[in-house]
Design an enzyme around this catalytic site. Structure first.
Site, mmCIF file in Angstrom:
data_model
loop_
_atom_site.group_PDB
_atom_site.id
_atom_site.type_symbol
_atom_site.label_atom_id
_atom_site.label_comp_id
_atom_site.label_asym_id
_atom_site.label_seq_id
_atom_site.Cartn_x
_atom_site.Cartn_y
_atom_site.Cartn_z
ATOM 1 C CE1 TYR A 19 3.700 -4.845 -0.708
ATOM 2 C CE2 TYR A 19 1.793 -3.683 0.183
ATOM 3 C CZ TYR A 19 2.375 -4.457 -0.809
ATOM 4 O OH TYR A 19 1.625 -4.856 -1.883
ATOM 5 C CE1 TYR A 147 -0.860 -2.357 -4.265
ATOM 6 C CE2 TYR A 147 -2.668 -0.875 -3.702
ATOM 7 C CZ TYR A 147 -1.891 -1.983 -3.415
ATOM 8 O OH TYR A 147 -2.151 -2.733 -2.288
ATOM 9 C CG ASP A 248 -8.668 0.779 -8.464
ATOM 10 O OD1 ASP A 248 -9.236 1.440 -7.576
ATOM 11 O OD2 ASP A 248 -7.746 -0.031 -8.232
ATOM 12 C CE LYS A 277 -6.207 2.952 -0.234
ATOM 13 N NZ LYS A 277 -5.652 2.408 -1.461
#
Ligand SMILES: *Cc1c(COP(=O)(O)O)cnc(C)c1O
Length: 429
Positions: A19, A147, A248, A277
């Site tokens: 980003y 997200y 998720d 992750k």
């Protein structure tokens, strides 16, 4: 110093960051090494890590056990294709994941990033209904502030405003969104909290393949914590309306919220689970999508009798071996009390920020501490202040948040919290 400036210059000219823009005027810091919870910059400064490299490095950096897992797997093979071949690290890791996740989840699809594991979950849900002769069930339903990643499918179920859906108007799949619940973690879930999702399910269920949610903690979409009771109601509604539930847990998995998986707060199980992750302890990129036996069997017995996905680096042996070592390290540690101690320190230490007029709310759950401001931060001026204070914290938008490695000492944790509180206090206009 000269070589460091050259590095930064080359980076700014040629290297994209998450980003960000090329030739950005935002500060960037070359890292020389990292050890435990300490990040050593090339200029010699040492920072206490407050981010775990985005939820990942739960055991800290350069851990001898994980290093050993990498080097010993390297002696056998770094990688081998997974089509038609299999190997011990993948099988052992799959069995371990099946063992530690909620009981209905029995099958594991390995992928290389969280976003891809979400794509896989969405495709599994759609293929499931296709195999059941209900091909109209192909939409995903989710809530705002979510997200789920940056690929197109994952983006289509992430918050439309944060995710800039307007920018990708004609290319994104149109999914269904419901307002997110307002009940906090400690509060009961009211009828008003669940009504938006319930009414979408009631009206649209014949078109809905699955509901997809981050359980309990909405991460990059707003760092919001919601009531376990909401999740229980969602599970119940999915069953009632014949819709799959995808959870998720890419951010929340592996102890971060105080439970091994956040869905355990609600004592429910999803039909499909995404992990990533912290799966390899932050060493390598690996993700997994777990599904029930029913989903696997239905896909096998339907058309075309195969699940249509297969990454080149699927079940990379180095990553699987490291993940297995990371899981053992976690499960053989007193991680519940470790996370509880971090939670207590964050609560006690960050609370003072609540009194500052520019702070909207301080909230803590497990090893996650969030300071929500009224205004978006200016990273250009704020990031150097954290670095000067000796900590690595990466705020986004209105959120300054901490999720340190579990192995952080009480002393380093207090230094981290103290530095953050001081920087936040100094922001006071
Ligand atoms: C980070 C994240 C993803 C995306 O994972 P990547 O590995 O960055 O592709 C998906 N869902 C959640 C909840 C995440 O926190």
């Amino acid at each position: 110093m000269h070589s460091q400036n050259l590095l930064i210059e080359q980076d700014q000219q040629h290297v994209w960051h998450p980003y960000s823009a090329i030739q950005s005027d935002l500060p960037i810091y070359p890292v020389k090494s990292a050890q435990g919870v300490h990040i050593t910059l090339m200029d010699g400064r040492v920072l206490i890590d407050g981010m775990s490299s985005w939820w990942s490095a739960i055991h800290g950096y350069n851990h001898p056990v994980l290093n050993q897992a990498v080097t010993s797997q390297l002696q056998d093979m770094a990688h081998i294709m997974f089509g038609g071949l299999t190997h011990q690290p993948a099988i052992d890791l799959a069995l371990e994941l099946v063992k530690i996740t909620p009981e209905p989840l029995q099958t594991v699809f390995f992928a290389d990033s969280g976003s891809v594991s979400v794509e896989v979950a969405m495709k599994m849900a759609i293929q499931y209904w296709h195999a059941k002769n209900q091909p109209d069930k192909k939409k995903l339903l989710t809530i705002r502030y979510g997200y789920h990643g940056d690929t197109f499918g994952a983006m289509s179920v992430s918050d439309p405003d944060n995710g800039m859906h307007s920018l990708f108007n004609n290319t994104l799949i149109q999914q269904l969104f419901a307002d997110a619940p307002n009940c906090t973690f400690q509060e009961p879930c009211t009828t008003a909290d669940i009504a938006p999702l319930e009414s979408q399910l009631k009206d649209m269920h014949v078109h809905i393949a699955a509901v997809i949610l981050e359980p309990i903690v909405q991460g990059a979409g707003g760092m919001r914590f919601y009531s376990p009771e909401y999740l229980q109601k969602v599970r119940h509604l999915c069953d009632q309306y014949n819709v799959l539930l995808i959870l998720d847990e890419i951010a929340t998995g592996f102890g971060r919220t105080g439970r091994l998986f956040a869905c355990e707060h609600a004592e429910i199980a999803p039909d499909i689970l995404c992990l990533g992750k912290a799966l390899t302890g932050g060493y390598m990129t690996l993700a997994a999508t777990l599904a029930t036996r029913d989903i696997a069997d239905t896909i096998r017995l339907g058309e075309p009798g195969l699940f249509m996905h297969g990454p080149t680096f699927m079940a990379n042996p180095l990553a699987c071996a490291t993940a297995l070592a990371s899981l053992k390290l976690l499960l053989n540690s007193p991680w519940q009390s470790t996370v509880a101690n971090i939670e207590q320190a964050l609560r006690k230490g960050l609370q003072v920020c609540q009194q500052y007029p520019h702070v909207k709310e301080v909230r803590v759950l497990g090893a996650i501490g969030v300071i929500e401001l009224y205004e978006a931060v200016n990273l250009k001026t704020l990031q150097p202040k954290f670095v000067a204070a000796g900590v690595w914290v990466r705020p986004f938008n209105k959120l300054i948040y901490l999720m340190p490695p579990f192995i952080i000492s009480a002393e380093d944790l207090n230094s981290l919290i103290g530095a953050v509180v001081k920087v936040v206090a100094d922001m006071n206009p």
